[in-house]
Design an enzyme around this catalytic site. Structure first.
Site, short mmCIF file in Angstrom:
data_model
loop_
_atom_site.label_atom_id
_atom_site.label_comp_id
_atom_site.label_asym_id
_atom_site.label_seq_id
_atom_site.Cartn_x
_atom_site.Cartn_y
_atom_site.Cartn_z
N LYS A 163 20.56 1.38 -39.51
CA LYS A 163 20.62 2.57 -38.66
C LYS A 163 19.75 2.47 -37.41
O LYS A 163 20.07 3.05 -36.38
CB LYS A 163 20.20 3.81 -39.48
N GLU A 185 21.80 14.33 -37.56
CA GLU A 185 22.09 14.72 -38.94
C GLU A 185 21.70 13.54 -39.82
O GLU A 185 21.65 12.41 -39.35
CB GLU A 185 23.59 15.02 -39.09
N SER A 242 23.15 -3.36 -46.33
CA SER A 242 22.88 -2.44 -45.22
C SER A 242 21.47 -1.86 -45.24
O SER A 242 20.95 -1.46 -44.21
CB SER A 242 23.91 -1.31 -45.23
C1 LIG Z 1 23.74 5.51 -43.84
C2 LIG Z 1 23.84 4.29 -44.68
C3 LIG Z 1 25.09 3.76 -45.04
C4 LIG Z 1 26.41 4.43 -44.72
O1 LIG Z 1 26.66 4.61 -43.38
P1 LIG Z 1 27.65 3.69 -42.54
O2 LIG Z 1 27.71 4.36 -41.24
O3 LIG Z 1 28.96 3.66 -43.25
O4 LIG Z 1 27.04 2.35 -42.46
C5 LIG Z 1 25.11 2.59 -45.76
N1 LIG Z 1 23.98 1.96 -46.13
C6 LIG Z 1 22.76 2.45 -45.81
C7 LIG Z 1 21.55 1.72 -46.28
C8 LIG Z 1 22.65 3.63 -45.07
O5 LIG Z 1 21.45 4.10 -44.78
#
Ligand SMILES: *Cc1c(COP(=O)(O)O)cnc(C)c1O
Length: 396
Positions: free
Chosen positions: A90, A112, A378
């Site tokens: 993010k 948000e 992620s």
């Molecule tokens: C917010 C988040 C997601 C999901 O959001 P995407 O916009 O689909 O990437 C996935 N993994 C983590 C660690 C997140 O913080």
């Protein structure tokens, strides 16, 4: 030619667009008219890349997961977005958008957040740039992601718990849009995923495209070719997935397999699998697959993972899913939990619950031994320890 570029009105095929209240029309048009020019300027590029390198710690490693590779019979590489500053992908997007906001002369930032990762990333960017920061978060998520709420407050952000709906991400988005309508002049809304009205889906995908830009040279170094056979990621709004596939969307040699939140299972109705269960509708300014009743009432989503607990999905992914370019599996809570413990015990990496959904694709696949798989982790799992510990005690 990129089949997954927006047209001049901000549509990917029939998905996307900008469906906003009249009072926001001017803001959205202003952003539409300037974002590409700013992002393509040398000044922006230099500032953004210096921050990504020295502040976020990029490039994030591409790690060969040896034990997991043996288990699944392929060559598995993990793209380590969990090692970024603040612990997820993010931050790439929040830093990019705050630079954009500054160049547009905005002084107040709203956002948000679901799991709190986008809130933390935006609060971090605001501390760095000395900007006011207000974060809307569903009251349910405030409870289940407490460590991130504390981090945002320490960073100087105002966290506003939202009490409507089932008090999760969708409800936080509603409140953020409401705030934006009240303060259109000085406020920049930093959207956390590839969703919202045009130009956000495109803008966020471009901010995150650094992920696949790095994968290209990293996989070339390791495998002697600049593309994998498979790309995998989890998909909430779709930003880490968009970043992971950005430079490969039209490369048919690359299979794209994504995971959305199945919750308790798509047949139970307790799910957030918007692509597999949704129908076409408009949510938060954009046309997409939405979980809704026949008369267009939003169905409250459910997932164990706050970051995936959303009844829609970004328009680019809707188009790719509709075309069959991506395969999207609904992964249940239990599958995700098992995958999180597997990665922890086999590679010593505690992933975010969201990322665990992507890892849970692996048991569904049949690979050839030489298949090169790149899977994006992620985020890291610190924020999910409470959920993981509860699960561990259930197993004892
Ligand atoms: C917010 C988040 C997601 C999901 O959001 P995407 O916009 O689909 O990437 C996935 N993994 C983590 C660690 C997140 O913080």
């Amino acid at each position: 030619m990129n089949n997954y570029e927006i047209d001049e009105k901000g549509f990917y095929g029939e998905f996307g667009g900008a469906f906003v209240p009249e009072i926001l029309q001017k803001n959205v048009t202003e952003l539409q008219n300037c974002y590409r020019q700013i992002m393509e300027s040398d000044e922006f590029k230099q500032e953004f890349h210096a921050l990504l390198r020295d502040y976020v710690g990029r490039p994030s490693p591409l790690y060969y997961a040896k034990r997991m590779s043996e288990k699944y019979g392929c060559k598995l590489y993990l793209k380590r977005e969990d090692l970024n500053h603040t612990g997820a992908h993010k931050i790439n997007n929040s830093l990019g958008q705050i630079l954009l906001a500054k160049k547009m002369g905005k002084t107040r930032i709203i956002a948000e957040t679901g799991a709190g990762q986008h809130g933390v990333a935006t609060a971090t960017a605001c501390a760095l740039m000395n900007m006011e920061c207000i974060v809307y978060m569903g009251a349910t998520d405030v409870e289940r992601q407490r460590p991130n709420v504390e981090r945002m407050r320490m960073l100087g952000a105002t966290v506003v718990p939202v009490q409507s709906g089932n008090k999760t991400l969708k409800d936080a988005c509603n409140e953020a849009i409401r705030d934006w309508c009240c303060n259109p002049k000085n406020t920049f809304y930093i959207v956390g995923s590839t969703m919202g009205p045009h130009p956000y889906p495109d803008l966020v995908a471009k901010m995150q495209s650094v992920i696949s830009e790095e994968i290209k040279w990293q996989i070339k170094e390791k495998e002697g070719r600049d593309y994998p056979d498979y790309l995998m990621a989890c998909i909430g709004g779709g930003s880490n997935a968009a970043g992971t596939i950005y430079h490969y969307m039209n490369d048919e040699r690359v299979n794209i397999v994504l995971a959305e939140a199945g919750g308790l299972g798509v047949e139970t109705g307790q799910t957030a699998a918007s692509l597999n269960c949704g129908t076409i509708g408009v949510l938060h300014g954009s046309k997409m697959f939405v979980m809704q009743t026949d008369d267009g009432q939003i169905i409250e989503p459910y997932s164990i993972s706050a970051g995936l607990d959303y009844p829609g999905v970004g328009p680019m992914h809707c188009k790719m899913f509709q075309d069959g370019r991506s395969k999207v599996l609904p992964i249940t809570d239990d599958e995700a939990l098992a995958a999180a413990f597997e990665l922890t015990r086999m590679e010593g990496i505690i992933p975010a619950l969201e990322s665990a959904h992507a890892l849970a694709i692996l048991p569904h696949m049949k690979f050839k031994k030489d298949d090169v798989v790149v899977l994006t982790v992620s985020g890291r799992g610190d924020k999910d320890m409470q959920t993981y510990l509860k699960h561990m005690h259930k197993q004892d």
